[in-house]
Design an enzyme around this catalytic site. Structure first.
Site, PDB file in Angstrom:
ATOM      1  N   ARG A  29       0.838  -1.204   0.000  1.00 41.59           N
ATOM      2  CA  ARG A  29       0.000   0.000   0.000  1.00 41.59           C
ATOM      3  C   ARG A  29       0.871   1.252   0.000  1.00 41.59           C
ATOM      4  O   ARG A  29       1.896   1.303   0.681  1.00 41.59           O
ATOM      5  CB  ARG A  29      -0.954  -0.013   1.212  1.00 41.59           C
ATOM      6  CG  ARG A  29      -1.955  -1.150   1.122  1.00 41.59           C
ATOM      7  CD  ARG A  29      -3.100  -1.057   2.095  1.00 41.59           C
ATOM      8  NE  ARG A  29      -3.815  -2.341   2.102  1.00 41.59           N
ATOM      9  CZ  ARG A  29      -4.712  -2.712   1.194  1.00 41.59           C
ATOM     10  NH1 ARG A  29      -5.051  -1.870   0.229  1.00 41.59           N
ATOM     11  NH2 ARG A  29      -5.287  -3.903   1.252  1.00 41.59           N
ATOM     12  N   VAL A  96      10.171   8.144  -6.835  1.00 43.54           N
ATOM     13  CA  VAL A  96      10.968   6.974  -6.429  1.00 43.54           C
ATOM     14  C   VAL A  96      11.476   6.322  -7.715  1.00 43.54           C
ATOM     15  O   VAL A  96      10.673   5.900  -8.562  1.00 43.54           O
ATOM     16  CB  VAL A  96      10.137   5.982  -5.592  1.00 43.54           C
ATOM     17  CG1 VAL A  96      10.976   4.764  -5.245  1.00 43.54           C
ATOM     18  CG2 VAL A  96       9.606   6.653  -4.321  1.00 43.54           C
ATOM     19  N   HIS A 100       7.379   1.385 -10.782  1.00 45.47           N
ATOM     20  CA  HIS A 100       6.248   0.868 -10.009  1.00 45.47           C
ATOM     21  C   HIS A 100       4.966   1.275 -10.719  1.00 45.47           C
ATOM     22  O   HIS A 100       4.881   2.350 -11.323  1.00 45.47           O
ATOM     23  CB  HIS A 100       6.262   1.416  -8.577  1.00 45.47           C
ATOM     24  CG  HIS A 100       6.476   2.888  -8.494  1.00 45.47           C
ATOM     25  ND1 HIS A 100       7.724   3.479  -8.610  1.00 45.47           N
ATOM     26  CD2 HIS A 100       5.596   3.902  -8.341  1.00 45.47           C
ATOM     27  CE1 HIS A 100       7.603   4.778  -8.521  1.00 45.47           C
ATOM     28  NE2 HIS A 100       6.312   5.074  -8.360  1.00 45.47           N
TER      29      HIS A 100
HETATM   30  P1  DGP Z   1       5.861   8.177  -7.926  1.00 45.76           P
HETATM   31  O1  DGP Z   1       5.512   9.599  -7.601  1.00 45.76           O
HETATM   32  O2  DGP Z   1       5.169   7.652  -9.162  1.00 45.76           O
HETATM   33  O3  DGP Z   1       7.368   7.942  -7.962  1.00 45.76           O
HETATM   34  O4  DGP Z   1       5.279   7.320  -6.727  1.00 45.76           O
HETATM   35  C1  DGP Z   1       5.997   7.041  -5.572  1.00 45.76           C
HETATM   36  C2  DGP Z   1       4.993   6.649  -4.532  1.00 45.76           C
HETATM   37  O5  DGP Z   1       5.684   5.958  -3.509  1.00 45.76           O
HETATM   38  C3  DGP Z   1       4.278   7.820  -3.867  1.00 45.76           C
HETATM   39  O6  DGP Z   1       2.888   7.749  -4.150  1.00 45.76           O
HETATM   40  C4  DGP Z   1       4.552   7.656  -2.389  1.00 45.76           C
HETATM   41  C5  DGP Z   1       5.076   6.255  -2.284  1.00 45.76           C
HETATM   42  N1  DGP Z   1       6.110   6.060  -1.272  1.00 45.76           N
HETATM   43  C6  DGP Z   1       7.231   6.790  -1.111  1.00 45.76           C
HETATM   44  N2  DGP Z   1       7.959   6.310  -0.084  1.00 45.76           N
HETATM   45  C7  DGP Z   1       7.268   5.226   0.383  1.00 45.76           C
HETATM   46  C8  DGP Z   1       7.517   4.309   1.433  1.00 45.76           C
HETATM   47  O7  DGP Z   1       8.513   4.356   2.161  1.00 45.76           O
HETATM   48  N3  DGP Z   1       6.576   3.347   1.639  1.00 45.76           N
HETATM   49  C9  DGP Z   1       5.451   3.247   0.854  1.00 45.76           C
HETATM   50  N4  DGP Z   1       4.584   2.259   1.138  1.00 45.76           N
HETATM   51  N5  DGP Z   1       5.193   4.103  -0.145  1.00 45.76           N
HETATM   52  C10 DGP Z   1       6.092   5.070  -0.371  1.00 45.76           C
END
Ligand code: DGP
Length: 114
Positions: A29, A96, A100
């Site tokens: 999630r 990130v 994904h």
């Molecule tokens: P993007 O903006 O497409 O690179 O999406 C990265 C997503 O990753 C963003 O919606 C927030 C999520 N995210 C960032 N750090 C973490 C983390 O440590 N854990 C989780 N579960 N999600 C994370």
């Protein structure tokens, strides 16, 4: 890869709310959900952006989409509808740098995305 948050979640070094995993992908999630259902489907292989994909990665991408489709059904959003989003590079909002697929559901979405 060192210093990659998603590699750390995949390896178990960092906690993630994992909802599905197989040999190719791990799904957990989103920490900052943009919809009632917001799951990230993440290939185990570290690939920084969609621009780095090669033809050899084709099965990874299909497995990622198939996992998202299964999760949409599991989460009860398949019939109403859901959105799958890949962001590529900063201009598209990628934060990130490990590819994904966002699975978003449980609400309606406008077009184009805001
Ligand atoms: P993007 O903006 O497409 O690179 O999406 C990265 C997503 O990753 C963003 O919606 C927030 C999520 N995210 C960032 N750090 C973490 C983390 O440590 N854990 C989780 N579960 N999600 C994370």
């Amino acid at each position: 890869m060192a210093d990659c948050i998603f590699c750390s979640i995949i390896s178990g070094d960092m906690k993630g709310d994992i909802v599905f995993e197989n040999d190719t992908v791990v799904a957990f999630r989103d920490i900052n959900p943009q919809a009632p259902v917001h799951i990230l489907v993440v290939p185990r292989k570290h690939i920084a952006t969609l621009n780095d994909l090669t033809p050899e990665d084709a099965s990874i991408i299909s497995e990622t989409v198939l996992a998202a489709k299964k999760l949409a059904a599991d989460e009860g959003v398949a019939e109403d509808g859901y959105r799958l989003v890949w962001n590529c590079n900063r201009g598209a909002g990628q934060t990130v740098f490990h590819i994904h697929l966002h699975l978003l559901g449980g609400r309606t979405f406008g077009w184009p995305p805001g």
